[in-house]
Design an enzyme around this catalytic site. Structure first.
Site, PDB file in Angstrom:
ATOM      1  N   SER A 138     -32.949 138.368 -49.755  1.00  0.00           N
ATOM      2  CA  SER A 138     -32.110 137.195 -49.974  1.00  0.00           C
ATOM      3  C   SER A 138     -31.253 136.842 -48.761  1.00  0.00           C
ATOM      4  O   SER A 138     -30.594 135.797 -48.753  1.00  0.00           O
ATOM      5  CB  SER A 138     -31.203 137.408 -51.191  1.00  0.00           C
ATOM      6  OG  SER A 138     -30.329 138.508 -50.971  1.00  0.00           O
TER       7      SER A 138
ATOM      8  N   GLY B   1     -30.340 137.991 -44.216  1.00  0.00           N
ATOM      9  CA  GLY B   1     -30.495 138.861 -43.061  1.00  0.00           C
ATOM     10  C   GLY B   1     -31.930 139.143 -42.661  1.00  0.00           C
ATOM     11  O   GLY B   1     -32.796 138.265 -42.669  1.00  0.00           O
TER      12      GLY B   1
ATOM     13  N   SER C 270     -35.173 151.701 -40.585  1.00  0.00           N
ATOM     14  CA  SER C 270     -34.221 152.733 -40.196  1.00  0.00           C
ATOM     15  C   SER C 270     -33.161 152.053 -39.325  1.00  0.00           C
ATOM     16  O   SER C 270     -32.794 150.906 -39.589  1.00  0.00           O
ATOM     17  CB  SER C 270     -34.947 153.866 -39.455  1.00  0.00           C
ATOM     18  OG  SER C 270     -34.037 154.850 -39.015  1.00  0.00           O
TER      19      SER C 270
ATOM     20  N   TYR D 281     -24.184 156.545 -43.337  1.00  0.00           N
ATOM     21  CA  TYR D 281     -25.184 155.530 -42.999  1.00  0.00           C
ATOM     22  C   TYR D 281     -26.141 156.085 -41.947  1.00  0.00           C
ATOM     23  O   TYR D 281     -27.369 155.975 -42.080  1.00  0.00           O
ATOM     24  CB  TYR D 281     -24.492 154.270 -42.484  1.00  0.00           C
ATOM     25  CG  TYR D 281     -25.463 153.194 -42.032  1.00  0.00           C
ATOM     26  CD1 TYR D 281     -26.116 152.394 -42.962  1.00  0.00           C
ATOM     27  CD2 TYR D 281     -25.727 152.997 -40.678  1.00  0.00           C
ATOM     28  CE1 TYR D 281     -27.013 151.414 -42.548  1.00  0.00           C
ATOM     29  CE2 TYR D 281     -26.614 152.016 -40.260  1.00  0.00           C
ATOM     30  CZ  TYR D 281     -27.258 151.234 -41.192  1.00  0.00           C
ATOM     31  OH  TYR D 281     -28.147 150.275 -40.788  1.00  0.00           O
TER      32      TYR D 281
ATOM     33  N   LYS E  25     -30.181 156.763 -42.510  1.00  0.00           N
ATOM     34  CA  LYS E  25     -31.176 156.089 -41.677  1.00  0.00           C
ATOM     35  C   LYS E  25     -31.977 157.088 -40.839  1.00  0.00           C
ATOM     36  O   LYS E  25     -33.170 156.873 -40.571  1.00  0.00           O
ATOM     37  CB  LYS E  25     -30.491 155.060 -40.770  1.00  0.00           C
ATOM     38  CG  LYS E  25     -29.952 153.856 -41.524  1.00  0.00           C
ATOM     39  CD  LYS E  25     -31.058 153.137 -42.297  1.00  0.00           C
ATOM     40  CE  LYS E  25     -30.581 151.857 -42.952  1.00  0.00           C
ATOM     41  NZ  LYS E  25     -31.664 151.174 -43.696  1.00  0.00           N
TER      42      LYS E  25
END
Length: 260
Positions: A10, A12, A124, A138, A142
């Protein structure tokens, strides 16, 4: 017509990827948590953490199209803050969304992709290779996605299914504004953390466009010999390469200079 399922579509990178795949002639099914409409592809509202709902989506797409060729695991979010100030709820949420859901969706997709010798592209981050202070969870999630993707690529190679990990660097998206903060005035971390994350936010908003990352995703999905890892942007390719040459202390020192 090939068929692609793209999560986090939705906004980016996910939205840019959905538009890129649609323009390339794919039947695209995008998913996301919030309501959204786009005439270029079919959008299905769903949370990637809802395994039952995601399983229904894979079954629905397979019924309608007779095949699934590509899964792009893009959905995710970020949490900023010192680990000392982190909440157990947020730690669990980022691991669930940014890592566990990736593995679960791969598990759901593999039976379909084995039939089409399809592709998996997992998002990633350069931050998973060069760990960032105040975004430790985060970076950890990743990094795990990159490691998971390489292991999965070995498992699926006999079936002709390719797996690629995409490592964007700073990218100008709504991810910056959506970042969740954990902070506590009493711990003494807040001012330093805010300076660090504000610098990261400025870098993100002057970063590459989501479409540049989307082009890398599409190329990986269409490659006859998909790469295990693609770093987006020349400067980030150089940084990731340097991590192979420099001692860990040197890498951490550079990060400390940039973000402390």
């Amino acid at each position: 017509m090939k068929v692609a399922i793209i999560t986090g579509a939705s906004s980016g990178i996910g939205l840019a990827a959905a538009l890129r795949f649609a323009a390339a002639g794919y039947a695209v099914y995008g998913t996301g948590r919030r309501p959204y409409e786009n005439t270029a592809f079919r959008y299905l509202q769903a949370d990637v953490n809802d395994t039952g709902r995601m399983k229904e989506i894979f079954e629905e797409v397979a019924r309608e199209q007779g095949r699934i060729d590509v899964l792009v695991n893009n959905a995710g979010f970020g949490i900023a803050g010192a680990i000392e100030d982190a909440s157990a709820e947020h730690i669990g949420a980022i691991v669930s969304t940014d890592l566990t859901a990736v593995a679960t969706l791969c598990m759901l997709a593999i039976p379909y992709l084995k039939k089409t010798r399809g592709r998996i592209v997992n998002l990633s981050s350069v931050g998973g290779i060069i760990p960032l202070p105040y975004q430790a969870m985060y970076s950890a999630a990743k990094s795990a996605v990159d490691t998971f993707s390489r292991a999965l690529a070995t498992e699926l190679r006999p079936f002709g299914v390719g797996v690629t990990s995409i490592l964007p660097g700073d990218t100008k998206t709504g991810f910056t504004e959506a970042r969740v903060f954990d902070e506590n005035e009493e711990s003494g971390n807040r001012a330093r953390m805010r300076r660090s994350v504000d610098k990261m936010a400025r870098d993100e908003q002057s970063g590459v466009s989501p479409d540049k990352v989307a082009r890398a995703i599409l190329r990986a999905a269409e490659s006859r010999r998909p790469p295990l890892r693609v770093t987006v942007g020349l400067s980030y390719k150089i940084l990731v390469f340097l991590t192979r040459l420099l001692p860990l202390r040197a890498i951490n020192a550079i990060v400390r200079i940039l973000y402390s």
